[in-house]
Structure formats: structure tokens, C-alpha cells
Design an enzyme around this catalytic site. Structure first.
Site, PDB file in Angstrom:
ATOM      1  N   CYS A 115     -70.755  19.976 136.478  1.00 27.69           N
ATOM      2  CA  CYS A 115     -69.449  20.658 136.593  1.00 27.69           C
ATOM      3  C   CYS A 115     -69.253  21.346 137.940  1.00 27.69           C
ATOM      4  CB  CYS A 115     -69.300  21.679 135.480  1.00 27.69           C
ATOM      5  SG  CYS A 115     -69.548  20.989 133.846  1.00 27.69           S
ATOM      6  N   HIS A 255     -64.423  27.506 136.973  1.00 25.66           N
ATOM      7  CA  HIS A 255     -64.682  26.342 136.131  1.00 25.66           C
ATOM      8  C   HIS A 255     -64.228  26.671 134.709  1.00 25.66           C
ATOM      9  CE1 HIS A 255     -66.317  22.993 134.167  1.00 25.66           C
ATOM     10  NE2 HIS A 255     -67.351  23.622 133.639  1.00 25.66           N
ATOM     11  N   ASN A 285     -63.172  21.425 128.596  1.00 23.14           N
ATOM     12  CA  ASN A 285     -64.010  21.390 129.801  1.00 23.14           C
ATOM     13  C   ASN A 285     -63.985  19.964 130.368  1.00 23.14           C
ATOM     14  OD1 ASN A 285     -66.114  21.318 131.629  1.00 23.14           O
ATOM     15  ND2 ASN A 285     -67.597  22.321 130.282  1.00 23.14           N
TER      16      ASN A 285
HETATM   17  O1  UT7 Z   1     -69.693  23.176 131.925  1.00 22.63           O
HETATM   18  C1  UT7 Z   1     -70.923  23.533 131.400  1.00 22.63           C
HETATM   19  C2  UT7 Z   1     -71.005  22.996 130.016  1.00 22.63           C
HETATM   20  N1  UT7 Z   1     -71.215  23.833 128.922  1.00 22.63           N
HETATM   21  C3  UT7 Z   1     -70.799  25.106 128.694  1.00 22.63           C
HETATM   22  O2  UT7 Z   1     -70.242  25.788 129.494  1.00 22.63           O
HETATM   23  C4  UT7 Z   1     -71.074  25.653 127.343  1.00 22.63           C
HETATM   24  C5  UT7 Z   1     -71.566  27.067 127.343  1.00 22.63           C
HETATM   25  N2  UT7 Z   1     -71.764  27.541 125.966  1.00 22.63           N
HETATM   26  C6  UT7 Z   1     -70.729  27.841 125.159  1.00 22.63           C
HETATM   27  O3  UT7 Z   1     -69.577  27.760 125.541  1.00 22.63           O
HETATM   28  C7  UT7 Z   1     -71.056  28.338 123.769  1.00 22.63           C
HETATM   29  O4  UT7 Z   1     -72.430  28.587 123.669  1.00 22.63           O
HETATM   30  C8  UT7 Z   1     -70.613  27.350 122.650  1.00 22.63           C
HETATM   31  C9  UT7 Z   1     -69.098  27.333 122.544  1.00 22.63           C
HETATM   32  C10 UT7 Z   1     -71.152  25.964 122.919  1.00 22.63           C
HETATM   33  C11 UT7 Z   1     -71.145  27.827 121.302  1.00 22.63           C
HETATM   34  O5  UT7 Z   1     -70.699  29.133 121.027  1.00 22.63           O
HETATM   35  P1  UT7 Z   1     -71.733  30.255 120.557  1.00 22.63           P
HETATM   36  O6  UT7 Z   1     -70.938  31.472 120.296  1.00 22.63           O
HETATM   37  O7  UT7 Z   1     -72.824  30.316 121.590  1.00 22.63           O
HETATM   38  O8  UT7 Z   1     -72.233  29.668 119.199  1.00 22.63           O
HETATM   39  P2  UT7 Z   1     -73.717  29.254 118.754  1.00 22.63           P
HETATM   40  O9  UT7 Z   1     -74.166  28.063 119.507  1.00 22.63           O
HETATM   41  O10 UT7 Z   1     -74.539  30.477 118.824  1.00 22.63           O
HETATM   42  O11 UT7 Z   1     -73.480  28.845 117.267  1.00 22.63           O
HETATM   43  C12 UT7 Z   1     -73.040  29.783 116.276  1.00 22.63           C
HETATM   44  C13 UT7 Z   1     -72.847  29.051 114.959  1.00 22.63           C
HETATM   45  C14 UT7 Z   1     -74.016  28.116 114.601  1.00 22.63           C
HETATM   46  O12 UT7 Z   1     -74.199  28.198 113.217  1.00 22.63           O
HETATM   47  P3  UT7 Z   1     -75.397  29.065 112.610  1.00 22.63           P
HETATM   48  O13 UT7 Z   1     -76.648  28.488 113.203  1.00 22.63           O
HETATM   49  O14 UT7 Z   1     -75.122  30.470 113.038  1.00 22.63           O
HETATM   50  O15 UT7 Z   1     -75.245  28.839 111.142  1.00 22.63           O
HETATM   51  C15 UT7 Z   1     -73.490  26.743 114.952  1.00 22.63           C
HETATM   52  O16 UT7 Z   1     -74.074  25.738 114.181  1.00 22.63           O
HETATM   53  O17 UT7 Z   1     -71.688  28.200 115.073  1.00 22.63           O
HETATM   54  C16 UT7 Z   1     -72.031  26.877 114.642  1.00 22.63           C
HETATM   55  N3  UT7 Z   1     -71.185  25.942 115.370  1.00 22.63           N
HETATM   56  C17 UT7 Z   1     -69.980  25.569 114.925  1.00 22.63           C
HETATM   57  N4  UT7 Z   1     -69.272  25.905 113.832  1.00 22.63           N
HETATM   58  C18 UT7 Z   1     -68.044  25.354 113.698  1.00 22.63           C
HETATM   59  C19 UT7 Z   1     -71.453  25.312 116.529  1.00 22.63           C
HETATM   60  N5  UT7 Z   1     -70.415  24.510 116.866  1.00 22.63           N
HETATM   61  C20 UT7 Z   1     -69.503  24.655 115.888  1.00 22.63           C
HETATM   62  C21 UT7 Z   1     -68.218  24.108 115.664  1.00 22.63           C
HETATM   63  N6  UT7 Z   1     -67.528  24.498 114.566  1.00 22.63           N
HETATM   64  N7  UT7 Z   1     -67.651  23.237 116.524  1.00 22.63           N
END
Ligand code: UT7
Length: 334
Positions: A115, A255, A285
């Protein structure tokens, strides 16, 4: 020796028409509009048709940038394409764009910086103009991430979209254009954002396909922490390099990965919301295409005027980061 300043003289972008809403995604994976909006700020994203590859949309953005710069494709000396989703491992996507737009005299190559690629591309292009080797450099950030997203993985498929943005770099007047930039990389943590198979480490075979290793794998939380840290650090550092203060920054084009990352970085920097461009709600993104598409939209919306100090800051796979300050060198009527 006379110092040469390099600015942006033409810009263009393209996003596909096909729209995927959060509601659409909730029908294919276990997610909801509420979760996606609350955790990311994304409401919808655009994706290409099956027959379309990255070079196709990169070429549309490139033609629009040429038109904006009032240049012909034959005037271009160099094409740099930043992409994580090239048409092929080789030839480069830049060479295919060269053929598509008819830039017969141009040299062409791709860069792979995730990115952060577009800002890296601007820095690379700037060096060729500064050295006097080339006059007109076309820098493109283009992605068809929909081709490498695992549509069964809710952790990633809700985040990404397709798009392309392009700009033309040329020599500009003194003390205008690119004032400072910073590039960084920390390869030690590269595995947190990776397309595991399809390269020489794990060539494509039945097992890699069965195990879905040709799709994006990401440890979201790790990338999130890294992103907030480097967005702030890389912004401060480039502001210092340009001998400016935070108050001198008129506009930030970050970004577009997650609105919570942008908000956290803006809070750390203490930058007011009105100066920050956000369009990830519409596109998700788009990796290396995020910044040029956002920059082009901000210009079309007349949010940027000649003389403004515009800060670009990106982070991505590698892990990498890049920041740049451009003193906007074009008047609207130029
Ligand atoms: O350009 C560079 C590329 N990437 C990025 O910039 C991504 C950077 N990271 C992020 O934006 C965030 O970490 C995410 C949006 C990917 C995830 O958000 P988060 O607040 O960090 O959530 P998490 O990964 O801690 O997950 C929390 C919960 C999990 O469930 P449990 O384990 O607490 O039961 C996930 O399984 O949310 C769950 N989860 C979802 N639930 C519904 C993960 N994805 C989803 C989804 N819908 N799409």
C-alpha cells in the site's frame, strides 16, 4: 548546483462501476453492515469484472492523467507502476500499460511496496527528473485486489477494493512541488500481511490451491498497531525534513485502510479533522491506488489549491511506510 524541484502536472483515476455493499458481503460470509462500518468505516467497495486485469484499469487512469497534463503518450519517458496485483509475475504491468497507451519511447518497470507503493513511486520518479535523465514520468498506483482476496475469509474480504490512480511528474518552479519525503521498511514483520503462494517460495500446486494460499493472509491487529505508529512517526519526520510545523500542513491525504487508523494517527498528530481526506467509506482499501484516487478526488472537489502544503502518508505490506510533503504547484486553470 541549481536545485531542481519536481511537481505533479497531471492526475487521473478510475474505479470500476461494479459495487459491492456490506449487505452483499453479509450474504457470503458471517459479517454485518454494523460490524464493518463500526470497525473500519467502509460502506461499499468497487470491483472489476472477471475479464479485467490491473493493467486495464491502470491504463485508463494513465490516459486521464495524460489528458489532464495536456501531454501525449509519446511524451512519457518513464512509467512506474506500483502494484501488489500485477497482471503477471512478468512481464511487468508497466510494460503492458506502455503498450496499451502507446508510450513508445518510455522505459517501464513495476515496484512492489504494497500500500505504500504510490508514494514510493513518486519518490523514485522524482529522482529521475531531478537527475535530468527524464522529463516526464508517469507514476501509477493500481490494484485489482478482488482477484487475490479470499471471499470465504471475513477477516479480509470486507476490507479491500479495486481502483487505479496516476500522475505525471515534471520539473516545476522553485520551492514548489515535492519538498520532502521519507521511505521506510521493516522486513522482520513481513509475514503479518502476505500472499503466501504463487512465488518461488511456494510455487502454485494442487496443495497451495487447496489450502487457499494464493489469497491475502493478514494479522489485522498487528498491522493496525504498526499503522498507527508509523503514520504518526513518518508524518512528523517529513514535516521536520521540510522545515515546516504541523500548523503549516493544509491537507492530509492518508492511505485509506481503516477510519480508526486515520483517526488515531490524526489524534496523535493533533491535526484537525477538516484537513484530512477520507473516502474509504466508498472504496475500501485499494492499496497503492488509495492515495492517488483520494488525491484526485480532493482536487476535483477543490479542497487543494496552489501553494497548499499537502501531506501524503502510507503504510503497507513489507512492512513499509512512506510519507511526502508536496507544495501544490498547479493552479486550477493550468
Ligand atoms: O493497507 C494495509 C492493510 N491492512 C490494514 O490496514 C488492516 C489493519 N487492521 C484493521 O483494520 C483491523 O485490525 C481489522 C478491521 C482487520 C479488524 O478489526 P479489529 O478491531 O482489529 O478486530 P479483530 O481482528 O480484533 O477481531 C475482533 C472480532 C474477532 O472475533 P472474536 O475472536 O473476538 O470472537 C473476529 O473474528 O471480530 C471478528 N471479525 C469479524 N466479525 C464480523 C473479524 N472480521 C469480521 C467481520 N465481521 N468481517
Amino acid at each position: 548546483m541549481e536545485k531542481i524541484y519536481v511537481g505533479i502536472f497531471g492526475i487521473g483515476s478510475y474505479v470500476p462501476e461494479k459495487l459491492i455493499t456490506n449487505e452483499d458481503l453479509s450474504k457470503i460470509v458471517d459479517t454485518s453492515n454494523e460490524w464493518i462500518v463500526e470497525r473500519t468505516g467502509i460502506q461499499e467497495r468497487r470491483i472489476v469484472d472477471e475479464s479485467i486485469a490491473t493493467s486495464d484499469i491502470a491504463s485508463i487512469a494513465a490516459k486521464r492523467a495524460l489528458e489532464d497534463a495536456k501531454l501525449k503518450a509519446e511524451d512519457i519517458d518513464l512509467i512506474i507502476v506500483a502494484t501488489a496485483t500485477p497482471d503477471h509475475s512478468f512481464p511487468s504491468t508497466a510494460c503492458i500499460v506502455q503498450k496499451n497507451i502507446g508510450a513508445t519511447k518510455a522505459a517501464a518497470f513495476d515496484i512492489s511496496v504494497g500500500c505504500s507503493g504510490f508514494v514510493y513511486g513518486l519518490v523514485v520518479g522524482e529522482q529521475f527528473v531531478k537527475s535530468g535523465l527524464y522529463e516526464n514520468v508517469l507514476v501509477i498506483g493500481a490494484e485489482t485486489l478482488s482477484k487475490i482476496v479470499d471471499w470465504q475469509d471475513r477477516n479480509t474480504c470486507v476490507l479491500f477494493g479495486d481502483g487505479a490512480g496516476a500522475c505525471i511528474l515534471e520539473k516545476c518552479e522553485e520551492n514548489m512541488g515535492i519538498l520532502a519525503s521519507e521511505l521506510g521498511s521493516d522486513g522482520r514483520n513481513g509475514s503479518v500481511l502476505i500472499q503466501p503462494a504463487g512465488g518461488s517460495r511456494q510455487p502454485a500446486n494442487e496443495d497451495t490451491v487447496k489450502n487457499r494460499l494464493h489469497f491475502i493472509r493478514m494479522e489485522g491487529r498487528e498491522v493496525f498497531k504498526f499503522a498507527v505508529r508509523v503514520m504518526d512517526k513518518a508524518s512528523q519526520s517529513v514535516i521536520d525534513k521540510a522545515n515546516l510545523k504541523l500548523e503549516d500542513i493544509d491537507f492530509l491525504v492518508p492511505h485509506q485502510a481503516n477510519v480508526r487508523i486515520i483517526d488515531a494517527a490524526a489524534k496523535k498528530l493533533n491535526l484537525e479533522q477538516g484537513k484530512i481526506y477520507v473516502n474509504l467509506n466508498k472504496y475500501g482499501n485499494m492499496s497503492s491506488a488509495s492515495i492517488p484516487v483520494a488525491l484526485n478526488e480532493a482536487i476535483e472537489e477543490k479542497r487543494i489549491k496552489k501553494g497548499d502544503n499537502v501531506l501524503l502518508v502510507a503504510f503497507g505490506a513489507g512492512l513499509t511506510w512512506a510519507s511526502m510533503i508536496i507544495k501544490w504547484n498547479r493552479r486550477e486553470e493550468d
